[in-house]
Design a protein around this motif. Structure first.
Motif, PDB file in Angstrom:
ATOM      1  N   PHE A 151       4.075  -1.140   3.612  1.00 10.18           N
ATOM      2  CA  PHE A 151       3.383   0.153   3.604  1.00 10.18           C
ATOM      3  C   PHE A 151       4.406   1.261   3.357  1.00 10.18           C
ATOM      4  O   PHE A 151       5.372   1.408   4.116  1.00 10.18           O
TER       5      PHE A 151
ATOM      6  N   GLN B 184      -8.339   4.974   4.924  1.00 13.12           N
ATOM      7  CA  GLN B 184      -7.800   3.722   4.392  1.00 13.12           C
ATOM      8  C   GLN B 184      -8.264   2.481   5.153  1.00 13.12           C
ATOM      9  O   GLN B 184      -7.945   1.367   4.748  1.00 13.12           O
TER      10      GLN B 184
ATOM     11  N   LEU C 193      -2.196  -2.600  -3.012  1.00  8.79           N
ATOM     12  CA  LEU C 193      -3.403  -2.625  -2.184  1.00  8.79           C
ATOM     13  C   LEU C 193      -4.048  -1.252  -2.125  1.00  8.79           C
ATOM     14  O   LEU C 193      -3.381  -0.231  -1.925  1.00  8.79           O
ATOM     15  N   VAL C 194      -5.366  -1.231  -2.281  1.00 10.64           N
ATOM     16  CA  VAL C 194      -6.130  -0.004  -2.067  1.00 10.64           C
ATOM     17  C   VAL C 194      -7.318  -0.356  -1.174  1.00 10.64           C
ATOM     18  O   VAL C 194      -7.988  -1.376  -1.368  1.00 10.64           O
ATOM     19  N   SER C 195      -7.550   0.480  -0.160  1.00 10.51           N
ATOM     20  CA  SER C 195      -8.603   0.195   0.810  1.00 10.51           C
ATOM     21  C   SER C 195      -9.273   1.498   1.229  1.00 10.51           C
ATOM     22  O   SER C 195      -8.594   2.513   1.421  1.00 10.51           O
TER      23      SER C 195
ATOM     24  N   TYR D 178      -1.413   2.898  -9.557  1.00  4.32           N
ATOM     25  CA  TYR D 178      -1.100   1.469  -9.605  1.00  4.32           C
ATOM     26  C   TYR D 178      -1.258   0.929 -11.027  1.00  4.32           C
ATOM     27  O   TYR D 178      -0.423   0.147 -11.508  1.00  4.32           O
TER      28      TYR D 178
ATOM     29  N   ARG E 275      -4.747   6.794  -6.039  1.00  4.54           N
ATOM     30  CA  ARG E 275      -3.671   5.793  -6.039  1.00  4.54           C
ATOM     31  C   ARG E 275      -4.004   4.622  -6.958  1.00  4.54           C
ATOM     32  O   ARG E 275      -3.098   3.947  -7.457  1.00  4.54           O
TER      33      ARG E 275
ATOM     34  N   VAL F 178      -7.405  -3.899   7.186  1.00  3.58           N
ATOM     35  CA  VAL F 178      -6.143  -4.386   6.618  1.00  3.58           C
ATOM     36  C   VAL F 178      -5.369  -5.171   7.676  1.00  3.58           C
ATOM     37  O   VAL F 178      -4.790  -6.225   7.396  1.00  3.58           O
TER      38      VAL F 178
ATOM     39  N   LEU G 225       0.869  -1.176   0.000  1.00  2.00           N
ATOM     40  CA  LEU G 225       0.000   0.000   0.000  1.00  2.00           C
ATOM     41  C   LEU G 225       0.905   1.225   0.000  1.00  2.00           C
ATOM     42  O   LEU G 225       1.755   1.368   0.887  1.00  2.00           O
TER      43      LEU G 225
ATOM     44  N   TRP H 257       3.409  -7.855   3.837  1.00  2.00           N
ATOM     45  CA  TRP H 257       2.624  -6.623   3.735  1.00  2.00           C
ATOM     46  C   TRP H 257       3.576  -5.438   3.899  1.00  2.00           C
ATOM     47  O   TRP H 257       4.273  -5.332   4.909  1.00  2.00           O
TER      48      TRP H 257
END
Length: 404
Positions: A257, A235, A302-304, A323, A319, A240, A227, A255
């Motif tokens: 960030f 977010q 990752l997008v949340s 990506y 974002r 997450v 992310l 993961w």
């Protein structure tokens, strides 16, 4: 053509409005900008700018007129932000009435509106005074983007006033350029503005073809879910975090960030308290020129977004286009705005916002079982970017709009 762009946010701040004015100037337009003294995001005037510094300057053929606005952090929290909004609007009205109305003539007035929507009001006045069409580029939906951060009691008192201002902007604009197709329903809640609405999405820099030699920290080996960008409340990092806990037994899943924000400290604490340091790492903020190098090391981006807010449900996070520009496949927990683009372009997988169990199921059952097929989705996203979100394509579209 002579064009005025009116916005609180532009060069030397990093916003799409900066790309817009410099590209129009390259294409032969005469471009002026009415803006404020730069102070975003730190909340303090940028070095070299101030009440008596660079209030008028010319950069890359674009002339900037900087009206007074208090810096965002002059006062604490919402007070400082509210004063920033108010002082810009009043000062912009002053410039319109006592300078632009007498000295300048424009064929088109373009506004760029990440909050507040009040910044568009002086543009509408100038458009009426000079007979110029106003094209309002809407990136935030009001009053939702304000009331969503207030408690119910405060929102109850302020909503009628904000709705009045919002509809005044919609009525006074000749065209409403929206960054998500889902915005149309929200804009039309109180009246029908459909004949003014044009879908005009954000673009992204061509990250795939940027220099990727920037020396980044060592990214863990394995299937890297990354992310990148702001790490804030929107977010939904709580979801997450739960996904990270569910995948922790699979040590190949990492993961990562890259970024900073209001939830960065919370995220660091969550990783430590849940003993996730062997599968999760945060790197903090890096300059944009570092992103191509980081993105190349990602297996998935990752997008949340948080659930429960209609505005966020239809928002397309910027974002996502970045990506896709980088040609990386996407994993997402977000609403219909972004999910529709992911599904249409086939650039990855999207589940409902906050549904971390569904996300983990997708990772285990669809992604890790077909890594080659998942990588192809990144190429699908890149093709869609070239067709829809390339800056040249988007500016061509804007030219067609303002030329009728």
């Amino acid at each position: 053509m002579r064009v005025l762009v009116l916005t609180q946010y532009i060069y030397p701040e990093t916003f799409k409005s900066t790309d817009l004015v410099f590209e129009l100037a390259k294409r032969g337009y005469s471009v002026d900008v009415l803006t404020g003294i730069p102070n975003y995001p730190e909340g303090h005037y940028f070095e070299g700018y101030g009440l008596f510094k660079k209030r008028i300057e010319k950069v890359n053929g674009v002339r900037f007129y900087r009206c007074f606005q208090t810096p965002r952090k002059l006062l604490p929290s919402l007070l400082g932000l509210s004063l920033n909004y108010l002082t810009f609007m009043v000062s912009a009205y002053f410039w319109v009435l006592f300078f632009f109305a007498w000295k300048k003539k424009y064929d088109a007035i373009i506004t760029h509106e990440p909050s507040p929507i009040t910044q568009i009001l002086p543009a509408i006045l100038l458009g009426k005074l000079k007979g110029a069409k106003v094209y309002s580029w809407i990136m935030d939906i009001w009053p939702d983007s304000v009331t969503d951060v207030l408690d119910g009691k405060k929102a109850m008192y302020i909503v009628p006033f904000l709705k009045w201002i919002t509809n005044k902007v919609y009525k006074g604009s000749d065209k409403l350029l929206i960054t998500s197709k889902g915005f149309e329903e929200l804009i039309n809640r109180d009246a029908d503005y459909s004949d003014k609405i044009i879908y005009y999405p954000n673009w992204s820099e061509d990250i795939l073809n940027m220099d990727s030699s920037y020396e980044t920290p060592s990214v863990p080996e394995g299937f890297v879910i990354m992310l990148a960008g702001n790490i804030g409340e929107a977010q939904n990092l709580e979801a997450v975090g739960e996904a990270m806990k569910l995948t922790h037994e699979n040590k190949t899943i990492k993961w990562v960030f890259v970024g900073d924000g209001s939830k960065k400290q919370w995220l660091d604490s969550f990783i430590e308290q849940n003993c996730l340091k062997d599968t999760a790492v945060t790197f903090g903020r890096f300059p944009f020129k570092a992103m191509p190098a980081f993105f190349k090391k990602a297996s998935a981006m990752l997008v949340s977004l948080a659930p429960g807010f209609k505005f966020l449900d239809v928002t397309v996070p910027a974002r996502l286009q970045s990506y896709m520009s980088a040609g990386r496949p996407v994993l997402a927990m977000l609403g219909t705005g972004g999910a529709e683009i992911i599904n249409e372009s086939d650039c990855g997988y999207a589940v409902a916002p906050g549904d971390y169990k569904a996300l983990v199921d997708v990772i285990n059952e669809s992604v890790l079982t077909d890594l080659e097929g998942f990588e192809k989705k990144g190429k699908n996203g890149r093709k869609f970017y070239e067709k829809e979100f390339d800056m040249g394509v988007c500016i061509d579209h804007l030219e067609a709009i303002i030329k009728g």
